[in-house]
Design a protein around this motif. Structure first.
Motif, PDB file in Angstrom:
ATOM      1  N   GLU A   1       0.836  -1.196   0.000  1.00  0.00           N
ATOM      2  CA  GLU A   1       0.000   0.000   0.000  1.00  0.00           C
ATOM      3  C   GLU A   1       0.873   1.249   0.000  1.00  0.00           C
ATOM      4  N   HIS A   2       0.405   2.275  -0.668  1.00  0.00           N
ATOM      5  CA  HIS A   2       1.100   3.564  -0.694  1.00  0.00           C
ATOM      6  C   HIS A   2       0.488   4.446   0.388  1.00  0.00           C
ATOM      7  N   VAL A   3       1.239   4.653   1.461  1.00  0.00           N
ATOM      8  CA  VAL A   3       0.734   5.393   2.622  1.00  0.00           C
ATOM      9  C   VAL A   3       1.620   6.605   2.874  1.00  0.00           C
ATOM     10  N   ASP A   4       1.033   7.799   2.831  1.00  0.00           N
ATOM     11  CA  ASP A   4       1.779   9.034   3.099  1.00  0.00           C
ATOM     12  C   ASP A   4       3.059   9.124   2.278  1.00  0.00           C
ATOM     13  N   GLY A   5       2.958   8.748   1.014  1.00  0.00           N
ATOM     14  CA  GLY A   5       4.104   8.855   0.122  1.00  0.00           C
ATOM     15  C   GLY A   5       5.109   7.730   0.230  1.00  0.00           C
ATOM     16  N   VAL A   6       4.798   6.695   1.027  1.00  0.00           N
ATOM     17  CA  VAL A   6       5.722   5.579   1.229  1.00  0.00           C
ATOM     18  C   VAL A   6       5.012   4.267   0.904  1.00  0.00           C
ATOM     19  N   ASP A   7       5.714   3.361   0.201  1.00  0.00           N
ATOM     20  CA  ASP A   7       5.173   2.032  -0.057  1.00  0.00           C
ATOM     21  C   ASP A   7       5.417   1.152   1.163  1.00  0.00           C
ATOM     22  N   LEU A   8       4.360   0.628   1.750  1.00  0.00           N
ATOM     23  CA  LEU A   8       4.461  -0.204   2.940  1.00  0.00           C
ATOM     24  C   LEU A   8       3.767  -1.539   2.703  1.00  0.00           C
ATOM     25  N   VAL A   9       4.310  -2.590   3.296  1.00  0.00           N
ATOM     26  CA  VAL A   9       3.726  -3.930   3.197  1.00  0.00           C
ATOM     27  C   VAL A   9       2.805  -4.141   4.382  1.00  0.00           C
ATOM     28  N   ILE A  10       1.574  -4.555   4.096  1.00  0.00           N
ATOM     29  CA  ILE A  10       0.548  -4.727   5.118  1.00  0.00           C
ATOM     30  C   ILE A  10       0.057  -6.169   5.116  1.00  0.00           C
ATOM     31  N   PRO A  11       0.036  -6.842   6.269  1.00  0.00           N
ATOM     32  CA  PRO A  11      -0.556  -8.193   6.341  1.00  0.00           C
ATOM     33  C   PRO A  11      -2.071  -8.119   6.188  1.00  0.00           C
ATOM     34  N   VAL A  12      -2.639  -9.136   5.556  1.00  0.00           N
ATOM     35  CA  VAL A  12      -4.085  -9.197   5.342  1.00  0.00           C
ATOM     36  C   VAL A  12      -4.618 -10.475   5.977  1.00  0.00           C
ATOM     37  N   LYS A  13      -5.523 -10.337   6.939  1.00  0.00           N
ATOM     38  CA  LYS A  13      -6.123 -11.502   7.582  1.00  0.00           C
ATOM     39  C   LYS A  13      -7.300 -12.000   6.759  1.00  0.00           C
ATOM     40  N   SER A  14      -7.374 -13.315   6.603  1.00  0.00           N
ATOM     41  CA  SER A  14      -8.486 -13.960   5.890  1.00  0.00           C
ATOM     42  C   SER A  14      -8.798 -13.262   4.575  1.00  0.00           C
ATOM     43  N   PRO A  15      -7.839 -13.224   3.657  1.00  0.00           N
ATOM     44  CA  PRO A  15      -8.067 -12.520   2.388  1.00  0.00           C
ATOM     45  C   PRO A  15      -9.133 -13.215   1.533  1.00  0.00           C
ATOM     46  N   SER A  16      -9.881 -12.415   0.802  1.00  0.00           N
ATOM     47  CA  SER A  16     -10.908 -12.936  -0.093  1.00  0.00           C
ATOM     48  C   SER A  16     -10.345 -13.099  -1.501  1.00  0.00           C
ATOM     49  N   ARG A  17     -11.144 -13.700  -2.374  1.00  0.00           N
ATOM     50  CA  ARG A  17     -10.716 -13.845  -3.764  1.00  0.00           C
ATOM     51  C   ARG A  17     -10.488 -12.476  -4.394  1.00  0.00           C
ATOM     52  N   LYS A  18     -11.321 -11.521  -4.037  1.00  0.00           N
ATOM     53  CA  LYS A  18     -11.160 -10.169  -4.561  1.00  0.00           C
ATOM     54  C   LYS A  18      -9.836  -9.561  -4.109  1.00  0.00           C
ATOM     55  N   ASP A  19      -9.443  -9.832  -2.853  1.00  0.00           N
ATOM     56  CA  ASP A  19      -8.159  -9.324  -2.349  1.00  0.00           C
ATOM     57  C   ASP A  19      -7.004  -9.814  -3.222  1.00  0.00           C
ATOM     58  N   PHE A  20      -7.028 -11.107  -3.567  1.00  0.00           N
ATOM     59  CA  PHE A  20      -5.949 -11.664  -4.388  1.00  0.00           C
ATOM     60  C   PHE A  20      -5.965 -11.060  -5.791  1.00  0.00           C
ATOM     61  N   GLN A  21      -7.132 -10.770  -6.309  1.00  0.00           N
ATOM     62  CA  GLN A  21      -7.221 -10.133  -7.611  1.00  0.00           C
ATOM     63  C   GLN A  21      -6.676  -8.718  -7.580  1.00  0.00           C
ATOM     64  N   GLU A  22      -6.701  -8.118  -6.406  1.00  0.00           N
ATOM     65  CA  GLU A  22      -6.243  -6.728  -6.271  1.00  0.00           C
ATOM     66  C   GLU A  22      -4.804  -6.614  -5.773  1.00  0.00           C
ATOM     67  N   GLY A  23      -4.072  -7.712  -5.774  1.00  0.00           N
ATOM     68  CA  GLY A  23      -2.639  -7.632  -5.473  1.00  0.00           C
ATOM     69  C   GLY A  23      -2.172  -8.287  -4.198  1.00  0.00           C
ATOM     70  N   VAL A  24      -3.096  -8.829  -3.391  1.00  0.00           N
ATOM     71  CA  VAL A  24      -2.672  -9.552  -2.189  1.00  0.00           C
ATOM     72  C   VAL A  24      -2.025 -10.877  -2.609  1.00  0.00           C
ATOM     73  N   LYS A  25      -0.912 -11.223  -1.949  1.00  0.00           N
ATOM     74  CA  LYS A  25      -0.209 -12.468  -2.287  1.00  0.00           C
ATOM     75  C   LYS A  25       0.064 -13.280  -1.027  1.00  0.00           C
ATOM     76  N   ARG A  26      -0.025 -14.590  -1.187  1.00  0.00           N
ATOM     77  CA  ARG A  26       0.364 -15.487  -0.091  1.00  0.00           C
ATOM     78  C   ARG A  26       1.889 -15.592  -0.067  1.00  0.00           C
ATOM     79  N   THR A  27       2.481 -15.485   1.104  1.00  0.00           N
ATOM     80  CA  THR A  27       3.940 -15.545   1.226  1.00  0.00           C
ATOM     81  C   THR A  27       4.327 -16.603   2.241  1.00  0.00           C
ATOM     82  N   LEU A  28       5.516 -17.154   2.062  1.00  0.00           N
ATOM     83  CA  LEU A  28       5.989 -18.253   2.910  1.00  0.00           C
ATOM     84  C   LEU A  28       7.494 -18.153   3.093  1.00  0.00           C
TER      85      LEU A  28
END
Length: 337
Positions: free
Chosen positions: A179-206
């Motif tokens: 996410e772009h927050v206050d002019g800075v790109d920051l990584v945000i964890p997403v709890k229980s992401p939906s299919r729409k979240d993944f379509q909008e750029g959320v990724k599973r990481t391991l």
């Protein structure tokens, strides 16, 4: 065909070279074991050529940390001989990409263009793999993609964490978004992401982690990412309530009350300088102002690569720890196994 490998030293880098189709030449030699990380034979880099160094920080609290603002364009090319400063940059900034033409000339590559095959993040020290051969670069990139799909780690990082993970080893899984927050790109964890979240750029990481040593409320941790996402390892360690030492972006998400750590909401927690407690500052022999300049203690120590010819054994490329990283281990009594 030529592959160039460089090890980053906190902001600038010294390089070693592997010539031909992975043939051994001066400056590269096989080693039976990398101290503390890995057991297979590999190649360890050694600096070659001249090495004009920039001035370290006052009082040398972080030996081995070089500062770009003290380098001229010519000095950067000379220090590097293939140097890795950064993967990205704003127009006009002094970065790896901005000096690739001079770097190619310095290495005698002529009109051949260098391209990044594998690299650590902007603030992360360690290996950076460059190639002037498109076919070799393509083959290696396909190897890394296939290895990730098969969940076979190809990169080993070492990190010093402020705090000790609850278990000595395990997996860290999280859905992340940028996410772009206050002019800075920051990584945000997403709890229980939906299919729409993944379509909008959320990724599973391991990532895999293994605690190598513990002491002074800190840990030396080996990390193996099995996915690729910006700042993945820093965010994963924050989710373990053990931010990487020198993480001035995400460590603020870990709060403490009566000695108990907990996660603060990532969406509403702004980045701020990491503030080690007084006991840790004493162990590191740093003042609060020096701690504000503490470099990120996350180092791409090892890359696993395939043999470049049929029947050739896989290789392991190693980068020694920056001297400021080794100094921290010594101060905290963390010894590699």
């Amino acid at each position: 065909m030529r592959i160039v490998l460089a090890r980053e030293m906190g902001g600038c880098s010294v390089l070693g070279r592997i010539w031909g189709v992975w043939r051994r030449r001066p400056g590269v030699h096989a080693v039976p074991k990398a101290p503390g990380f890995g057991t297979e034979a590999g190649h360890r880099l050694r600096p070659r050529g001249s090495s004009k160094r920039s001035r370290p920080l006052g009082g040398q609290p972080f030996p081995g940390l070089l500062q770009l603002e003290n380098l001229s364009r010519e000095e950067l090319v000379d220090v590097l001989r293939a140097a890795v400063v950064d993967q990205k940059g704003k127009p006009g900034e002094l970065t790896l990409f901005s000096v690739l033409p001079e770097l190619s000339q310095s290495l005698g590559l002529g009109d051949q263009e260098l391209q990044v095959v594998q690299a650590s993040g902007k603030e992360t020290s360690g290996l950076v793999l460059l190639s002037s051969c498109p076919q070799t670069a393509s083959r290696l990139q396909k190897f890394f993609i296939y290895s990730r799909r098969a969940q076979r780690p190809t990169a080993n990082y070492c990190a010093v964490t402020d705090g000790i993970p609850a278990t000595s080893e395990g997996k860290i899984q999280a859905a992340l978004k940028l996410e772009h927050v206050d002019g800075v790109d920051l990584v945000i964890p997403v709890k229980s992401p939906s299919r729409k979240d993944f379509q909008e750029g959320v990724k599973r990481t391991l990532s895999h982690f293994h605690v190598v040593a513990m002491g002074s409320g800190c840990a030396l941790v080996q990390l193996q990412p099995l996915t690729v996402f910006p700042s993945q390892l820093q965010v994963h360690m924050v989710l373990q309530l053990c931010p990487v030492l020198g993480d001035h972006t995400y460590s603020a998400r870990v709060g403490t009350v009566l000695g108990q750590r907990f996660l603060l909401p990532a969406e509403s927690t702004k980045p701020q300088r990491q503030v080690p407690d007084d006991a840790l500052l004493r162990r590191l022999c740093l003042t609060p102002s020096q701690a504000a300049q503490l470099p990120l203690h996350l180092h791409l120590h090892c890359l696993h690569l395939p043999g470049m010819r049929p029947g050739e054994a896989p290789m392991k490329l190693l980068a020694p720890l920056p001297s400021y990283f080794s100094r921290t281990l010594q101060c905290l009594g963390l010894h590699q196994q």
